[in-house]
Write a protein that holds these residues in place. Structure first.
Motif, PDB file in Angstrom:
ATOM      1  N   LYS A  28     -14.730 -14.648 -48.741  1.00  0.00           N
ATOM      2  CA  LYS A  28     -15.343 -14.911 -47.443  1.00  0.00           C
ATOM      3  C   LYS A  28     -15.225 -13.782 -46.429  1.00  0.00           C
ATOM      4  N   ASN A  29     -14.355 -12.824 -46.663  1.00  0.00           N
ATOM      5  CA  ASN A  29     -14.095 -11.808 -45.641  1.00  0.00           C
ATOM      6  C   ASN A  29     -14.182 -10.419 -46.252  1.00  0.00           C
ATOM      7  N   LYS A  30     -15.170  -9.665 -45.807  1.00  0.00           N
ATOM      8  CA  LYS A  30     -15.426  -8.341 -46.363  1.00  0.00           C
ATOM      9  C   LYS A  30     -14.232  -7.397 -46.214  1.00  0.00           C
ATOM     10  N   SER A  31     -13.555  -7.429 -45.064  1.00  0.00           N
ATOM     11  CA  SER A  31     -12.427  -6.526 -44.863  1.00  0.00           C
ATOM     12  C   SER A  31     -11.236  -6.913 -45.744  1.00  0.00           C
ATOM     13  N   VAL A  32     -11.038  -8.214 -45.965  1.00  0.00           N
ATOM     14  CA  VAL A  32      -9.977  -8.659 -46.872  1.00  0.00           C
ATOM     15  C   VAL A  32     -10.310  -8.212 -48.294  1.00  0.00           C
ATOM     16  N   LYS A  33     -11.568  -8.353 -48.683  1.00  0.00           N
ATOM     17  CA  LYS A  33     -12.003  -7.912 -50.012  1.00  0.00           C
ATOM     18  C   LYS A  33     -11.703  -6.434 -50.216  1.00  0.00           C
ATOM     19  N   GLU A  34     -12.059  -5.637 -49.225  1.00  0.00           N
ATOM     20  CA  GLU A  34     -11.840  -4.198 -49.334  1.00  0.00           C
ATOM     21  C   GLU A  34     -10.353  -3.861 -49.400  1.00  0.00           C
ATOM     22  N   LEU A  35      -9.552  -4.521 -48.580  1.00  0.00           N
ATOM     23  CA  LEU A  35      -8.111  -4.296 -48.584  1.00  0.00           C
ATOM     24  C   LEU A  35      -7.508  -4.664 -49.940  1.00  0.00           C
ATOM     25  N   LEU A  36      -7.876  -5.813 -50.468  1.00  0.00           N
ATOM     26  CA  LEU A  36      -7.323  -6.234 -51.752  1.00  0.00           C
ATOM     27  C   LEU A  36      -7.846  -5.383 -52.911  1.00  0.00           C
ATOM     28  N   ASP A  37      -9.100  -4.966 -52.847  1.00  0.00           N
ATOM     29  CA  ASP A  37      -9.618  -4.050 -53.871  1.00  0.00           C
ATOM     30  C   ASP A  37      -8.807  -2.761 -53.883  1.00  0.00           C
ATOM     31  N   PHE A  38      -8.515  -2.255 -52.697  1.00  0.00           N
ATOM     32  CA  PHE A  38      -7.730  -1.018 -52.598  1.00  0.00           C
ATOM     33  C   PHE A  38      -6.289  -1.255 -53.058  1.00  0.00           C
ATOM     34  N   TYR A  39      -5.756  -2.428 -52.761  1.00  0.00           N
ATOM     35  CA  TYR A  39      -4.395  -2.770 -53.173  1.00  0.00           C
ATOM     36  C   TYR A  39      -4.287  -2.796 -54.702  1.00  0.00           C
ATOM     37  N   VAL A  40      -5.277  -3.404 -55.348  1.00  0.00           N
ATOM     38  CA  VAL A  40      -5.270  -3.531 -56.798  1.00  0.00           C
ATOM     39  C   VAL A  40      -5.609  -2.206 -57.472  1.00  0.00           C
ATOM     40  N   ASN A  41      -6.559  -1.464 -56.901  1.00  0.00           N
ATOM     41  CA  ASN A  41      -7.004  -0.198 -57.486  1.00  0.00           C
ATOM     42  C   ASN A  41      -7.052   0.859 -56.388  1.00  0.00           C
ATOM     43  N   PRO A  42      -5.908   1.466 -56.086  1.00  0.00           N
ATOM     44  CA  PRO A  42      -5.847   2.390 -54.942  1.00  0.00           C
ATOM     45  C   PRO A  42      -6.463   3.770 -55.220  1.00  0.00           C
ATOM     46  N   ASN A  43      -7.775   3.811 -55.331  1.00  0.00           N
ATOM     47  CA  ASN A  43      -8.486   5.066 -55.540  1.00  0.00           C
ATOM     48  C   ASN A  43      -8.856   5.634 -54.162  1.00  0.00           C
TER      49      ASN A  43
END
Length: 169
Positions: A28-43
């Motif tokens: 539901k939240n684009k910024s949360v998605k981006e944060l968690l994507d970066f957390y899981v795959n910190p490229n």
């Protein structure tokens, strides 16, 4: 509710409920998605390129013909919140200043708020670089930004020169 209250409530949840809550936030939240994507795959490099494009589009939008400095500054702020390296954050901030100067040189004098925005980000970039002891790495680019403002009005060149010499002797 404060952060402490939230933590108390989250501690009451079992693992499955926490996973469901985080998954729901992710959807539901684009910024949360981006944060968690970066957390899981910190490229960091991939993330940097994405935000660099956002900064570029703030000056040269794909749609419309009006620059939006607020979009560029928001991109920098959002990138900072993801806690990527300070070096890449510095690079993104310098890119904002470089792009603003290039835009001015292509389209002519803009206005004082425009130049204040560029100068503010430039100053913040150099301050961050100084704090992180990486000024030397960006010295040529920082100087080139000042050199590229020669002839621009509103005292812009002088202001950037003053900022530059505050950090580089």
């Amino acid at each position: 509710m404060g952060l402490g209250d939230l933590k108390k409530e989250l501690k009451k949840l079992d693992k499955e409920k926490l996973v469901d809550l985080i998954a729901d936030l992710y959807k539901k939240n684009k910024s949360v998605k981006e944060l968690l994507d970066f957390y899981v795959n910190p490229n960091e490099k991939e993330l940097f390129l994405k935000y660099k494009e956002k900064v570029y589009e703030a000056f040269y939008p794909k749609r419309g013909d009006r620059f939006k400095l607020s979009d560029g500054k928001k991109a920098i702020s959002d990138f900072k919140k993801l806690e990527a390296s300070k070096e890449l954050l510095s690079e993104l901030m310098l890119f904002y200043a470089e792009t603003g100067v290039r835009f001015t040189n292509e389209f002519g004098d803009i206005d004082e708020p425009f130049y204040n925005s560029i100068a503010s980000v430039y100053s913040s970039a150099l301050s961050l670089m100084n704090k992180e002891n990486i000024l030397d790495k960006f010295a040529d680019r920082a100087r080139q930004i000042v050199d590229d403002t020669s002839g621009i009005g509103w005292g812009f060149h002088d202001e950037l020169g003053d900022i530059y010499f505050e950090f580089y002797n």
